[in-house]
Design an enzyme around this catalytic site. Structure first.
Site, PDB file in Angstrom:
ATOM      1  CD  GLU A 119      42.890 -26.796  -2.469  1.00 49.17           C
ATOM      2  OE1 GLU A 119      41.908 -27.079  -3.192  1.00 49.17           O
ATOM      3  OE2 GLU A 119      43.151 -25.638  -2.127  1.00 49.17           O
ATOM      4  N   PRO A 120      44.628 -32.753  -2.897  1.00 47.13           N
ATOM      5  CG  PRO A 120      46.185 -34.450  -2.461  1.00 47.13           C
ATOM      6  CD  PRO A 120      45.954 -32.961  -2.290  1.00 47.13           C
ATOM      7  N   GLY A 121      42.012 -35.130  -3.391  1.00 48.40           N
ATOM      8  CA  GLY A 121      40.957 -35.893  -2.732  1.00 48.40           C
ATOM      9  C   GLY A 121      40.951 -37.297  -3.315  1.00 48.40           C
ATOM     10  NE  ARG A 122      38.499 -38.073  -9.130  1.00 48.91           N
ATOM     11  CZ  ARG A 122      37.187 -37.944  -9.379  1.00 48.91           C
ATOM     12  NH1 ARG A 122      36.423 -39.004  -9.425  1.00 48.91           N
ATOM     13  NH2 ARG A 122      36.666 -36.753  -9.596  1.00 48.91           N
TER      14      ARG A 122
ATOM     15  CE1 TYR B 247      29.467 -35.627 -11.567  1.00 46.53           C
ATOM     16  CE2 TYR B 247      30.194 -37.552 -10.347  1.00 46.53           C
ATOM     17  CZ  TYR B 247      29.850 -36.219 -10.385  1.00 46.53           C
ATOM     18  OH  TYR B 247      29.906 -35.486  -9.230  1.00 46.53           O
TER      19      TYR B 247
ATOM     20  CB  CYS C 143      11.683 -46.949  -8.148  1.00 49.67           C
ATOM     21  SG  CYS C 143      11.362 -48.411  -7.184  1.00 49.67           S
ATOM     22  CD  GLU C 144      15.120 -41.725 -10.261  1.00 53.24           C
ATOM     23  OE1 GLU C 144      15.287 -41.385 -11.448  1.00 53.24           O
ATOM     24  OE2 GLU C 144      14.826 -40.952  -9.358  1.00 53.24           O
TER      25      GLU C 144
ATOM     26  CE1 TYR D 199      34.634 -35.569  -4.218  1.00 52.47           C
ATOM     27  CE2 TYR D 199      36.152 -36.746  -5.645  1.00 52.47           C
ATOM     28  CZ  TYR D 199      35.844 -35.649  -4.870  1.00 52.47           C
ATOM     29  OH  TYR D 199      36.759 -34.629  -4.740  1.00 52.47           O
TER      30      TYR D 199
HETATM   31  N1  LLP Z   1      39.930 -28.623  -3.940  1.00 57.14           N
HETATM   32  C1  LLP Z   1      38.756 -28.068  -4.299  1.00 57.14           C
HETATM   33  C2  LLP Z   1      38.555 -26.633  -4.098  1.00 57.14           C
HETATM   34  C3  LLP Z   1      37.739 -28.869  -4.860  1.00 57.14           C
HETATM   35  O1  LLP Z   1      36.594 -28.314  -5.219  1.00 57.14           O
HETATM   36  C4  LLP Z   1      37.968 -30.265  -5.024  1.00 57.14           C
HETATM   37  C5  LLP Z   1      36.926 -31.120  -5.605  1.00 57.14           C
HETATM   38  C6  LLP Z   1      39.203 -30.790  -4.623  1.00 57.14           C
HETATM   39  C7  LLP Z   1      40.166 -29.946  -4.092  1.00 57.14           C
HETATM   40  C8  LLP Z   1      39.518 -32.251  -4.738  1.00 57.14           C
HETATM   41  O2  LLP Z   1      39.535 -32.695  -6.050  1.00 57.14           O
HETATM   42  P1  LLP Z   1      39.994 -34.179  -6.401  1.00 57.14           P
HETATM   43  O3  LLP Z   1      41.468 -34.283  -6.076  1.00 57.14           O
HETATM   44  O4  LLP Z   1      39.224 -35.107  -5.560  1.00 57.14           O
HETATM   45  O5  LLP Z   1      39.712 -34.320  -7.823  1.00 57.14           O
HETATM   46  N2  LLP Z   1      31.862 -35.677  -7.283  1.00 57.14           N
HETATM   47  C9  LLP Z   1      32.786 -35.640  -8.386  1.00 57.14           C
HETATM   48  C10 LLP Z   1      34.033 -34.870  -8.033  1.00 57.14           C
HETATM   49  C11 LLP Z   1      33.763 -33.466  -7.561  1.00 57.14           C
HETATM   50  C12 LLP Z   1      35.019 -32.729  -7.175  1.00 57.14           C
HETATM   51  C13 LLP Z   1      34.694 -31.439  -6.515  1.00 57.14           C
HETATM   52  N3  LLP Z   1      35.835 -30.696  -6.059  1.00 57.14           N
HETATM   53  C14 LLP Z   1      33.088 -37.065  -8.818  1.00 57.14           C
HETATM   54  O6  LLP Z   1      32.529 -38.004  -8.228  1.00 57.14           O
HETATM   55  O7  LLP Z   1      33.837 -37.278  -9.763  1.00 57.14           O
END
Ligand code: LLP
Length: 422
Positions: free
Chosen positions: A277-280, A320, A347-348, A375
């Site tokens: 489940e990659p996102g980033r 973060y 304004c922070e 993100y």
């Molecule tokens: N699967 C699940 C169940 C998740 O909760 C997440 C991310 C992912 C996959 C994807 O993770 P990734 O491959 O993107 O790391 N807002 C934060 C990151 C929060 C991630 C939340 N869950 C940031 O800006 O670093």
């Protein structure tokens, strides 16, 4: 410096994304603007498929990282499935024309309405995060006369060694079911009339830079899958979640081939399909935030470069203390380098994009905040009644506007002043 992806480069001092100069983009579309490279996203996806060649796998893009319809569509065309966490995200998948049957549904708080909608669209499976959710899902599936395919998201209690806000697989976390409860829950689920047990999932955190925590988690998952198989509960897929880190500055992150080699070795000849489940790691380095310097403000203790993008556009530095590289869009060797805090209009005091950065800039210059594809826009807000930035994707020589800049009027269009009689 090394840019995070090859299609971001300098030519005669000017910064280009693929075949387009960022100055031209700013002139045409204004700032602040998120600019993505289609090539960089496709390459990031292909890096996964080639690393896992020879193994049955499915890449489900976690679209919370960047849920623009154009990006969903682009990844769907590459063959991706999707990991979602809300009905809204499923609606986006459908609106983009992607296949809901390749969707997996994570999240701790799924409502009946969300379950209903997801069942209607025959999603691949629900990643169930609690016993109460299992019972609710059985009820909803029964009432709609459908079988809900499930995995349990188990909490393997491994330390991913990342920022505490984004580590999710430790015991004290709200996510997943306790590892020691999982076998019993699987037995309960297998006996339910409208639940179909298909897999097991974990997601241990985000921006993970080492393979070892994944290996530990995978061993636990496979051990449990083997125990269940011996009891006649055969799982079809093992989902190792997302979380693979990217290089923001000098982060030595995971090499996908080494990661895949570990997975293949640990799987051995087990029959299951691997899900990820990659996102980033699919979109993070493929995007930047283009912003203009409104003012330079020299000070006794510090100098500020005040730009037109703020914490409402890119929250990660404020939330973060995340580091994003900031570079000049046009190299200006004639200007002496000076140290600036790059701050936004909100304004922070916490509204900053970078601190103590050495830059050669003047008022009116453009800056690019790198690695803002994940993100970034997804966490943007309207704080200070600021319309959200536009989003653009460059594909070779063409720039496509994939989200218009938000008109300020729309921000309060659904608000009402109280009638005079009150
Ligand atoms: N699967 C699940 C169940 C998740 O909760 C997440 C991310 C992912 C996959 C994807 O993770 P990734 O491959 O993107 O790391 N807002 C934060 C990151 C929060 C991630 C939340 N869950 C940031 O800006 O670093």
């Amino acid at each position: 410096m090394n840019f995070p992806y090859p299609t971001l480069r300098r030519e005669n001092g000017a910064l280009f994304v693929e075949g387009v100069a960022l100055t031209d983009i700013a002139n045409e579309f204004g700032t602040p603007a998120f600019v993505y490279s289609a090539r960089a996203i496709r390459d990031a996806y292909q890096a996964y498929t080639s690393a896992f060649a020879g193994m049955r796998h499915r890449i489900c893009y976690a679209l919370k990282a960047n849920s623009n319809l154009a990006i969903i569509d682009l990844l769907a065309r590459e063959g991706a499935g999707f990991d979602i966490v809300s009905k809204g995200e499923l609606m986006r998948v459908i609106a983009a024309g992607a296949d809901p049957r390749k969707v997996i549904f994570s999240g701790v708080a799924k409502t009946c309405a969300e379950m209903h909608f997801a069942l209607e669209h025959d999603i691949d499976c629900f990643n169930v995060e609690s016993e109460a959710e299992l019972h609710r899902l059985q009820g909803v599936a029964l009432s709609t006369n459908r079988v809900a395919r499930i995995t349990f998201r188990v909490n393997p209690d491994v330390d991913p060694k990342t920022h505490p806000y984004i580590s999710t697989g430790l015991k004290g976390n709200k996510f997943g079911v306790a590892f020691k409860e999982a076998a019993r829950l699987y037995r309960d689920a297998a006996a339910m009339s409208h639940i179909g047990v298909v897999g097991i999932e974990c997601h241990i955190g985000s921006q993970i830079l080492e393979v070892a925590p994944y290996e530990e988690a995978l061993q636990k998952l496979l051990g449990l899958a083997d125990t269940l198989a011996a009891e006649g509960i055969a799982l079809k897929h093992i989902d190792l979640g997302g979380g693979i880190g990217i290089n923001y500055a000098n982060d030595a992150t995971i090499d996908l081939n080494a990661f895949a080699a570990m997975v293949k070795r640990t799987f051995g000849d087990r029959p299951q399909t691997l899900y990820l489940e990659p996102g980033r790691s699919l979109v993070g380095n493929a995007g930047l935030l283009l912003t203009r310097v409104e003012y330079l403000k020299p000070g006794e203790a510090k100098s500020f470069a005040i730009v037109d993008a703020g914490m409402n556009d890119l929250l990660r530095p404020s939330l973060y203390q995340a580091h994003h590289e900031i570079v000049e869009v046009k190299a200006r060797p004639e200007i002496p380098a000076a140290q600036f805090d790059v701050v936004g209009p909100v304004c922070e005091s916490g509204c900053f994009l970078g601190k103590e950065r050495l830059l050669r800039v003047q008022q009116g210059d453009l800056l690019a905040v790198l690695s803002a594809g994940a993100y970034g826009f997804a966490m943007a807000s309207n704080y200070n009644t600021r319309g959200r930035a536009c989003e653009l994707i460059v594909d070779e020589a063409r720039t496509h506007l994939i989200r218009s800049r938000e008109e300020v009027e729309t921000l309060f269009a659904s608000e009402r002043v109280i009638a005079n009689s009150l």
